[in-house]
Design a protein around this motif. Sequence first.
Motif, PDB file in Angstrom:
ATOM      1  N   VAL A   1      47.904  34.168  40.029  1.00 21.39           N
ATOM      2  CA  VAL A   1      47.637  33.393  41.235  1.00 21.39           C
ATOM      3  C   VAL A   1      46.381  33.984  41.859  1.00 21.39           C
ATOM      4  CG1 VAL A   1      48.465  32.697  43.516  1.00 21.39           C
ATOM      5  CG2 VAL A   1      50.079  32.908  41.609  1.00 21.39           C
ATOM      6  N   ILE A   2      45.346  33.150  41.939  1.00 23.81           N
ATOM      7  CA  ILE A   2      44.071  33.597  42.512  1.00 23.81           C
ATOM      8  C   ILE A   2      43.847  32.823  43.801  1.00 23.81           C
ATOM      9  CG2 ILE A   2      41.569  33.700  42.166  1.00 23.81           C
ATOM     10  CD1 ILE A   2      42.174  33.794  39.134  1.00 23.81           C
TER      11      ILE A   2
ATOM     12  N   ILE B   1      44.144  38.479  43.783  1.00 26.31           N
ATOM     13  CA  ILE B   1      44.660  38.126  42.464  1.00 26.31           C
ATOM     14  C   ILE B   1      46.087  38.649  42.418  1.00 26.31           C
ATOM     15  CG2 ILE B   1      44.490  38.500  39.978  1.00 26.31           C
ATOM     16  CD1 ILE B   1      41.508  38.841  40.286  1.00 26.31           C
ATOM     17  N   ASP B   2      47.011  37.751  42.207  1.00 28.28           N
ATOM     18  CA  ASP B   2      48.430  38.097  42.159  1.00 28.28           C
ATOM     19  C   ASP B   2      48.871  38.893  43.391  1.00 28.28           C
ATOM     20  OD1 ASP B   2      48.595  36.808  39.706  1.00 28.28           O
ATOM     21  OD2 ASP B   2      48.086  38.636  38.603  1.00 28.28           O
ATOM     22  N   GLY B   3      48.342  38.504  44.559  1.00 27.06           N
ATOM     23  CA  GLY B   3      48.733  39.115  45.820  1.00 27.06           C
ATOM     24  C   GLY B   3      48.050  40.428  46.144  1.00 27.06           C
ATOM     25  N   LYS B   4      47.133  40.887  45.292  1.00 25.44           N
ATOM     26  CA  LYS B   4      46.434  42.157  45.521  1.00 25.44           C
ATOM     27  C   LYS B   4      44.946  41.910  45.668  1.00 25.44           C
ATOM     28  CE  LYS B   4      49.743  44.425  42.517  1.00 25.44           C
ATOM     29  NZ  LYS B   4      49.949  44.909  41.171  1.00 25.44           N
ATOM     30  N   SER B   5      44.286  42.784  46.415  1.00 27.18           N
ATOM     31  CA  SER B   5      42.827  42.694  46.535  1.00 27.18           C
ATOM     32  C   SER B   5      42.197  42.938  45.172  1.00 27.18           C
ATOM     33  CB  SER B   5      42.311  43.729  47.528  1.00 27.18           C
ATOM     34  OG  SER B   5      42.765  43.429  48.816  1.00 27.18           O
TER      35      SER B   5
ATOM     36  N   GLN C   1      35.954  41.570  40.690  1.00 30.10           N
ATOM     37  CA  GLN C   1      34.923  40.960  41.550  1.00 30.10           C
ATOM     38  C   GLN C   1      33.680  40.620  40.731  1.00 30.10           C
ATOM     39  OE1 GLN C   1      34.872  39.724  44.437  1.00 30.10           O
ATOM     40  NE2 GLN C   1      36.147  40.854  45.851  1.00 30.10           N
ATOM     41  N   LYS C   2      33.277  41.533  39.830  1.00 26.64           N
ATOM     42  CA  LYS C   2      32.094  41.313  39.004  1.00 26.64           C
ATOM     43  C   LYS C   2      32.307  40.111  38.074  1.00 26.64           C
ATOM     44  CE  LYS C   2      29.009  43.511  35.724  1.00 26.64           C
ATOM     45  NZ  LYS C   2      28.725  44.674  34.897  1.00 26.64           N
TER      46      LYS C   2
END
Length: 145
Positions: free
Chosen positions: A68-69, A88-92, A98-99
């Motif tokens: 999940v993004i 992404i999947d509930g995490k930063s 990011q890259k």
Amino acid sequence: MRIRFALPALVAFLPLVSLLAAETSDANADALKTRIIAHARTVTADDYAYTRTVRTESTEGDKKEGHVIVERWDPAKPFEQRWTMISIDGKSPDADQQKEYRNALPKRRQAYYGRVAGYFAKPATSTIDARGRTIFHFASLRRKR
């Protein structure tokens, strides 16, 4: 005696009424389609900011993987910063994620109402549902590449 003559006249008249109703319905659907296209063409990707959640699921053999993004589009920011990955999947996202996200940005499409004009410009048929709403049926919404 009047009833005897009125019934055949009524039976002959009904198909004409349904034909006129169908033509009016088609004309109304065409007019509605034209209004939708005209309005949609006034909206651009730069008119609204939004947050989008993308859920993906892939299966390889017995292995299922899902993500999940959450990403944000903000047209008020400089061009290179308009897309931001939130999680992404509930995490930063970490630096590598990011890259990878930034490298994929040129391929990313904006979801905005103005794109509806392209869909509605394609051939369609229309029907009226039981509640009186016009329903458009498109053979294909795929873009040719």
